[in-house]
Motif scaffolding. Sequence first.
Motif, PDB file in Angstrom:
ATOM      1  N   ARG A   1       0.827  -1.202   0.000  1.00  0.00           N
ATOM      2  CA  ARG A   1       0.000   0.000   0.000  1.00  0.00           C
ATOM      3  C   ARG A   1       0.868   1.262   0.000  1.00  0.00           C
ATOM      4  N   LEU A   2       1.955   1.248   0.752  1.00  0.00           N
ATOM      5  CA  LEU A   2       2.837   2.417   0.802  1.00  0.00           C
ATOM      6  C   LEU A   2       3.436   2.716  -0.563  1.00  0.00           C
ATOM      7  N   GLU A   3       3.752   1.692  -1.314  1.00  0.00           N
ATOM      8  CA  GLU A   3       4.316   1.901  -2.642  1.00  0.00           C
ATOM      9  C   GLU A   3       3.227   2.246  -3.662  1.00  0.00           C
ATOM     10  N   ARG A   4       2.117   1.532  -3.603  1.00  0.00           N
ATOM     11  CA  ARG A   4       1.060   1.701  -4.603  1.00  0.00           C
ATOM     12  C   ARG A   4       0.296   3.009  -4.413  1.00  0.00           C
ATOM     13  N   ASP A   5      -0.136   3.298  -3.167  1.00  0.00           N
ATOM     14  CA  ASP A   5      -1.031   4.427  -2.922  1.00  0.00           C
ATOM     15  C   ASP A   5      -0.301   5.711  -2.548  1.00  0.00           C
ATOM     16  N   PHE A   6       0.911   5.592  -2.014  1.00  0.00           N
ATOM     17  CA  PHE A   6       1.614   6.783  -1.536  1.00  0.00           C
ATOM     18  C   PHE A   6       2.898   7.072  -2.304  1.00  0.00           C
ATOM     19  N   GLY A   7       3.243   6.224  -3.253  1.00  0.00           N
ATOM     20  CA  GLY A   7       4.372   6.517  -4.122  1.00  0.00           C
ATOM     21  C   GLY A   7       5.735   6.318  -3.522  1.00  0.00           C
ATOM     22  N   SER A   8       5.839   5.531  -2.439  1.00  0.00           N
ATOM     23  CA  SER A   8       7.162   5.252  -1.891  1.00  0.00           C
ATOM     24  C   SER A   8       7.972   4.450  -2.907  1.00  0.00           C
ATOM     25  N   PRO A   9       9.199   4.883  -3.201  1.00  0.00           N
ATOM     26  CA  PRO A   9      10.033   4.106  -4.130  1.00  0.00           C
ATOM     27  C   PRO A   9      10.362   2.714  -3.608  1.00  0.00           C
ATOM     28  N   ALA A  10      10.452   2.581  -2.275  1.00  0.00           N
ATOM     29  CA  ALA A  10      10.798   1.285  -1.681  1.00  0.00           C
ATOM     30  C   ALA A  10      10.291   1.259  -0.244  1.00  0.00           C
ATOM     31  N   ALA A  11       9.277   0.456   0.034  1.00  0.00           N
ATOM     32  CA  ALA A  11       8.770   0.275   1.402  1.00  0.00           C
ATOM     33  C   ALA A  11       9.296  -1.040   1.935  1.00  0.00           C
ATOM     34  N   ARG A  12       9.939  -0.995   3.083  1.00  0.00           N
ATOM     35  CA  ARG A  12      10.579  -2.179   3.645  1.00  0.00           C
ATOM     36  C   ARG A  12      10.202  -2.321   5.120  1.00  0.00           C
ATOM     37  N   ALA A  13       9.928  -3.541   5.553  1.00  0.00           N
ATOM     38  CA  ALA A  13       9.648  -3.788   6.969  1.00  0.00           C
ATOM     39  C   ALA A  13      10.942  -3.673   7.768  1.00  0.00           C
ATOM     40  N   LEU A  14      10.884  -2.930   8.839  1.00  0.00           N
ATOM     41  CA  LEU A  14      11.979  -2.890   9.804  1.00  0.00           C
ATOM     42  C   LEU A  14      11.331  -2.906  11.186  1.00  0.00           C
TER      43      LEU A  14
ATOM     44  N   ALA B   1      -5.489  -0.381  18.409  1.00  0.00           N
ATOM     45  CA  ALA B   1      -6.519  -0.759  17.437  1.00  0.00           C
ATOM     46  C   ALA B   1      -6.030  -0.627  16.002  1.00  0.00           C
ATOM     47  N   ASP B   2      -5.332   0.464  15.686  1.00  0.00           N
ATOM     48  CA  ASP B   2      -4.845   0.655  14.323  1.00  0.00           C
ATOM     49  C   ASP B   2      -3.857  -0.445  13.931  1.00  0.00           C
ATOM     50  N   MET B   3      -3.058  -0.906  14.893  1.00  0.00           N
ATOM     51  CA  MET B   3      -2.076  -1.943  14.602  1.00  0.00           C
ATOM     52  C   MET B   3      -2.727  -3.307  14.468  1.00  0.00           C
ATOM     53  N   ILE B   4      -3.808  -3.542  15.205  1.00  0.00           N
ATOM     54  CA  ILE B   4      -4.569  -4.780  15.020  1.00  0.00           C
ATOM     55  C   ILE B   4      -5.175  -4.801  13.619  1.00  0.00           C
ATOM     56  N   ALA B   5      -5.728  -3.661  13.187  1.00  0.00           N
ATOM     57  CA  ALA B   5      -6.362  -3.594  11.873  1.00  0.00           C
ATOM     58  C   ALA B   5      -5.354  -3.825  10.753  1.00  0.00           C
ATOM     59  N   ALA B   6      -4.155  -3.268  10.897  1.00  0.00           N
ATOM     60  CA  ALA B   6      -3.132  -3.420   9.861  1.00  0.00           C
ATOM     61  C   ALA B   6      -2.472  -4.791   9.924  1.00  0.00           C
ATOM     62  N   GLY B   7      -2.342  -5.342  11.136  1.00  0.00           N
ATOM     63  CA  GLY B   7      -1.630  -6.598  11.319  1.00  0.00           C
ATOM     64  C   GLY B   7      -0.134  -6.442  11.109  1.00  0.00           C
ATOM     65  N   TRP B   8       0.600  -7.514  11.319  1.00  0.00           N
ATOM     66  CA  TRP B   8       2.042  -7.542  11.080  1.00  0.00           C
ATOM     67  C   TRP B   8       2.752  -6.378  11.779  1.00  0.00           C
ATOM     68  N   SER B   9       2.347  -6.082  13.023  1.00  0.00           N
ATOM     69  CA  SER B   9       2.896  -4.932  13.753  1.00  0.00           C
ATOM     70  C   SER B   9       3.316  -5.326  15.169  1.00  0.00           C
ATOM     71  N   PRO B  10       4.379  -6.102  15.317  1.00  0.00           N
ATOM     72  CA  PRO B  10       4.808  -6.489  16.668  1.00  0.00           C
ATOM     73  C   PRO B  10       5.358  -5.304  17.435  1.00  0.00           C
ATOM     74  N   SER B  11       5.047  -5.239  18.722  1.00  0.00           N
ATOM     75  CA  SER B  11       5.561  -4.163  19.556  1.00  0.00           C
ATOM     76  C   SER B  11       6.903  -4.560  20.158  1.00  0.00           C
ATOM     77  N   VAL B  12       7.663  -3.557  20.550  1.00  0.00           N
ATOM     78  CA  VAL B  12       8.965  -3.832  21.160  1.00  0.00           C
ATOM     79  C   VAL B  12       8.804  -4.596  22.469  1.00  0.00           C
ATOM     80  N   ARG B  13       7.700  -4.366  23.179  1.00  0.00           N
ATOM     81  CA  ARG B  13       7.472  -5.069  24.440  1.00  0.00           C
ATOM     82  C   ARG B  13       7.336  -6.576  24.219  1.00  0.00           C
ATOM     83  N   LEU B  14       6.786  -6.961  23.075  1.00  0.00           N
ATOM     84  CA  LEU B  14       6.634  -8.378  22.767  1.00  0.00           C
ATOM     85  C   LEU B  14       8.003  -9.055  22.713  1.00  0.00           C
TER      86      LEU B  14
END
Length: 359
Positions: free
Chosen positions: A151-164, A258-271
Amino acid sequence: MRLVVLGLSLGSSWGNGHATTFRALLKAYGARGHDILFLEREVPWYAGDHRDLIDPDFCTLAYYRDLDDLARWQPQIAAADAVIVGSYVPEGVAVGRYVQRQARGTTAFYDIDTPVTLAKLARGDFEYLDPAIIPGYDVYLSFTGGPTLDRLERDFGSPAARALFCSVDPAAYHPLDVAKRWDLSYLGTYSDDRQPTLTRLLIDVARAQPQRRFAVAGPQYPAGIDWPANVERIDHLPPADHAAFYSASRFTLNVTRADMIAAGWSPSVRLFEAAACGTPIISDRWPGLDAILVDGSEIILADTSADVVAVLDRDAAVIGHAARARVLAEHSADTRAAQLEAHLGVRTDTPARLACAAT
């Protein structure tokens, strides 16, 4: 590599998870031979007694008063091999535009709050990020993986969206030989959208189990919350005390915004931090969690107070051990630093990037 990071905070962990995230990541990044300058906006709520890291040995930490004062660091920003701007940086849009104009190396936006950011953008709230400048960052580093990257690349024009994702420093987070003080604990700043889950999975359980002991650590909880007598409140727990807190807990709770549950794939540092301490984790559910820890063998998922009550009767040490092994293998700070090296190799002098830099 010469790296400049403009982040919300490195010096203060009070009321934010950014500091511990940056500390683990940049400590590991510095250990790989890189030179790091962290620039932090001077604000009263992260100053004084709330500042719990004064002189880090893994990077240079400096403060700027405002955008005009930031110009003092123009030579370092221009000469850096890479410059990262973090989410929730005060006047982050203006800071981002400045970086895109001045930096000659790779530019990146590190979103430690991706689902929250995207929800804000949908509301037209451009507090620290404007959609117009996203294409101007060579890479969008996201705390959220999965479909959000497309979505970040398609809808917002990011040249490269990467999970970190966030990570954990094994030297700071490991099991300690301390007495068990609490049957169930929770560590996290107050949030309106997390509070109903915290109430259901801890506060209501405490009321139903008066013979057990509980703890909630973190700032900004409203004075009107009716805490049961067997719930110990700790207003602020410095990172140096986190491992002892988790080690003193038979179980700890992970609660997701709630926003992170909706998006998924969002582990917290506390985890990751709790898992590294070997403490069995009880968690709410969200898409993508099973790719990080497996329900029943590395984490315990719960929906109701009754679910938690049933878990508290178990000896789940083996689950804590399995989670620790998984997190150290896949989510250590050194692993994440290696990923950051690869991501910062991305450089795209596209027309969109050059146009953003010129504005």
